[in-house]
Design an enzyme around this catalytic site. Structure first.
Site, PDB file in Angstrom:
ATOM      1  N   GLU A  89      59.803  24.963 -21.867  1.00 38.29           N
ATOM      2  CA  GLU A  89      58.597  24.115 -22.524  1.00 38.29           C
ATOM      3  C   GLU A  89      59.013  22.863 -23.012  1.00 38.29           C
ATOM      4  OE1 GLU A  89      57.301  27.059 -25.196  1.00 38.29           O
ATOM      5  OE2 GLU A  89      56.705  28.363 -23.272  1.00 38.29           O
TER       6      GLU A  89
ATOM      7  N   HIS B 160      64.559  25.028 -23.889  1.00 38.87           N
ATOM      8  CA  HIS B 160      63.506  25.903 -23.722  1.00 38.87           C
ATOM      9  C   HIS B 160      62.821  25.223 -22.531  1.00 38.87           C
ATOM     10  CE1 HIS B 160      59.927  28.162 -23.524  1.00 38.87           C
ATOM     11  NE2 HIS B 160      60.757  29.183 -24.282  1.00 38.87           N
TER      12      HIS B 160
ATOM     13  N   GLY C 283      55.036  34.033 -21.037  1.00 47.12           N
ATOM     14  CA  GLY C 283      53.592  33.833 -21.476  1.00 47.12           C
ATOM     15  C   GLY C 283      52.510  34.188 -20.414  1.00 47.12           C
TER      16      GLY C 283
ATOM     17  N   ASN D  60      61.036  33.749 -30.885  1.00 48.46           N
ATOM     18  CA  ASN D  60      60.756  32.275 -30.935  1.00 48.46           C
ATOM     19  C   ASN D  60      58.977  32.213 -31.055  1.00 48.46           C
ATOM     20  OD1 ASN D  60      59.835  29.738 -29.992  1.00 48.46           O
ATOM     21  ND2 ASN D  60      60.511  30.201 -27.855  1.00 48.46           N
ATOM     22  N   TRP D  61      58.813  31.774 -32.157  1.00 50.68           N
ATOM     23  CA  TRP D  61      57.401  31.782 -32.916  1.00 50.68           C
ATOM     24  C   TRP D  61      56.549  30.606 -31.880  1.00 50.68           C
ATOM     25  CZ3 TRP D  61      57.364  32.652 -38.630  1.00 50.68           C
ATOM     26  CH2 TRP D  61      57.917  33.732 -38.993  1.00 50.68           C
ATOM     27  N   LYS D  62      57.399  29.819 -31.239  1.00 54.48           N
ATOM     28  CA  LYS D  62      56.711  28.569 -30.614  1.00 54.48           C
ATOM     29  C   LYS D  62      56.051  27.649 -31.700  1.00 54.48           C
ATOM     30  CE  LYS D  62      57.493  30.621 -26.168  1.00 54.48           C
ATOM     31  NZ  LYS D  62      56.748  30.966 -24.834  1.00 54.48           N
TER      32      LYS D  62
ATOM     33  N   SER E 244      57.778  37.423 -21.009  1.00 59.90           N
ATOM     34  CA  SER E 244      56.923  38.605 -21.173  1.00 59.90           C
ATOM     35  C   SER E 244      57.989  39.821 -21.835  1.00 59.90           C
ATOM     36  CB  SER E 244      56.170  38.758 -20.046  1.00 59.90           C
ATOM     37  OG  SER E 244      55.215  37.694 -19.948  1.00 59.90           O
TER      38      SER E 244
ATOM     39  N   GLU F 195      65.512  32.549 -18.944  1.00 54.61           N
ATOM     40  CA  GLU F 195      64.122  32.856 -18.977  1.00 54.61           C
ATOM     41  C   GLU F 195      63.507  32.174 -17.753  1.00 54.61           C
ATOM     42  OE1 GLU F 195      62.805  33.227 -23.401  1.00 54.61           O
ATOM     43  OE2 GLU F 195      62.737  31.092 -22.671  1.00 54.61           O
TER      44      GLU F 195
ATOM     45  N   GLY G 279      58.622  35.691 -27.027  1.00 55.06           N
ATOM     46  CA  GLY G 279      57.743  34.884 -27.607  1.00 55.06           C
ATOM     47  C   GLY G 279      56.638  35.481 -27.932  1.00 55.06           C
ATOM     48  N   GLY G 280      55.671  35.732 -27.476  1.00 54.13           N
ATOM     49  CA  GLY G 280      54.365  36.207 -27.774  1.00 54.13           C
ATOM     50  C   GLY G 280      54.386  37.724 -28.687  1.00 54.13           C
TER      51      GLY G 280
HETATM   52  P1  PGA Z   1      57.172  35.094 -23.809  1.00 51.27           P
HETATM   53  O1  PGA Z   1      58.113  33.806 -24.309  1.00 51.27           O
HETATM   54  O2  PGA Z   1      57.713  36.582 -24.481  1.00 51.27           O
HETATM   55  O3  PGA Z   1      55.556  34.926 -24.754  1.00 51.27           O
HETATM   56  O4  PGA Z   1      56.718  35.048 -22.201  1.00 51.27           O
HETATM   57  C1  PGA Z   1      59.277  33.858 -24.250  1.00 51.27           C
HETATM   58  C2  PGA Z   1      59.988  32.582 -24.452  1.00 51.27           C
HETATM   59  O5  PGA Z   1      59.424  31.602 -23.964  1.00 51.27           O
HETATM   60  O6  PGA Z   1      60.835  32.290 -25.292  1.00 51.27           O
END
Ligand code: PGA
Length: 254
Positions: free
Chosen positions: A100, A98, A176, A9-11, A216, A170, A237-238
């Site tokens: 977010e 998600h 994050g 997930n590049w966000k 993470s 998640e 994500g990251g």
């Molecule tokens: P993260 O994000 O790996 O940066 O914690 C995961 C996500 O929100 O899909």
């Protein structure tokens, strides 16, 4: 048997040209194939077309996902993207719900349920996210909280092919933050999710639905999660923003 899945997930990261470069790098890293692991990348909406072209040109072994969708077919919904528009550029997955989007944009379980139905009507696989905030975890109510999300998010869904509906657990406090849940924490909730899916859709369907862990996840810890019975992959994500670290996670799953 469920094929493992590693989804990136590049966000809201990577411009169009940066996204093309990242997709090309990933195609190179994975040119030997990914075995039975399904690999998915979810770039920002404006990058989707560019990444679709890389996948086609390089015959890359990963599939394209959007990060969001609206449930209507077309019309006066400024700023939104319809499922048919995702079909037209070759996106075969879409992240929904998600944390977010739930937190910053007020998405509800009802919205997520409508999005899942709209996507499935277009043969796009939802990657439907769930997870508890820190205060719920600290109160020890995380399992009940997530089970309730799953019931609402799947209400009235008809799942014919269980490989075409994916859940990502998640825990919000682990996204994050560098704070990962332990593999046992992930198994506790992913096991409860599968049990809930079995109650709703029957055991056979529940056994075919992939449940990913996210929060993470990185090359160093992904193998520990994958050892768990009900964890079928990761939503990353990251660590998905660099071709080498994301490819390392795919290789750890192979
Ligand atoms: P993260 O994000 O790996 O940066 O914690 C995961 C996500 O929100 O899909």
């Amino acid at each position: 048997m469920r094929n493992r899945m590693i989804a990136g997930n590049w966000k809201m990261n990577k411009t169009y040209s940066e996204g093309v470069v990242l997709a090309q790098g990933l195609a190179r890293e994975l040119e030997g194939g990914t075995g039975s692991v399904d690999v998915v990348v979810a770039p920002p909406a404006v990058d989707l077309k560019g990444v679709a072209e890389v996948i086609e040109q390089e015959q890359a072994p990963f599939a394209l996902s959007a990060q969001n969708v609206y449930w209507e077919e077309s019309g006066a919904f400024t700023g939104e993207t319809a499922p048919g528009m995702l079909n037209a550029i070759g996106a075969t997955y879409c992240i929904i719900g998600h944390s977010e989007r739930r937190g910053y944009f007020g998405e509800t379980d009802e919205d997520i349920n409508r999005k899942a139905k709209a996507l499935m009507a277009h043969d796009i696989v939802p990657i439907s996210c769930c997870g508890e905030p820190l205060e719920v975890r600290e109160a020890g109510e995380h399992v009940a909280f997530v089970v309730d999300q799953i019931k609402k998010d799947t209400e009235g869904l008809e799942i014919e092919d269980p490989s075409k509906y994916v859940i990502a657990y998640e825990p919000i406090w682990a996204i994050g933050t560098g704070k990962t849940a332990t593999a046992d924490d992930a198994q506790e909730v992913c096991g409860a999710i599968r049990k809930t899916l079995a109650e709703i859709f029957g055991q056979e369907k529940a056994d075919g639905i992939r449940i990913l862990y996210g929060g993470s996840a990185k090359p160093e810890n992904v193998a520990g999660f994958l050892e768990k019975e009900d964890v079928d992959g990761a939503l990353v994500g990251g660590a998905s923003l660099k071709a080498d670290s994301f490819a390392a996670m795919v290789k750890a799953a192979m």
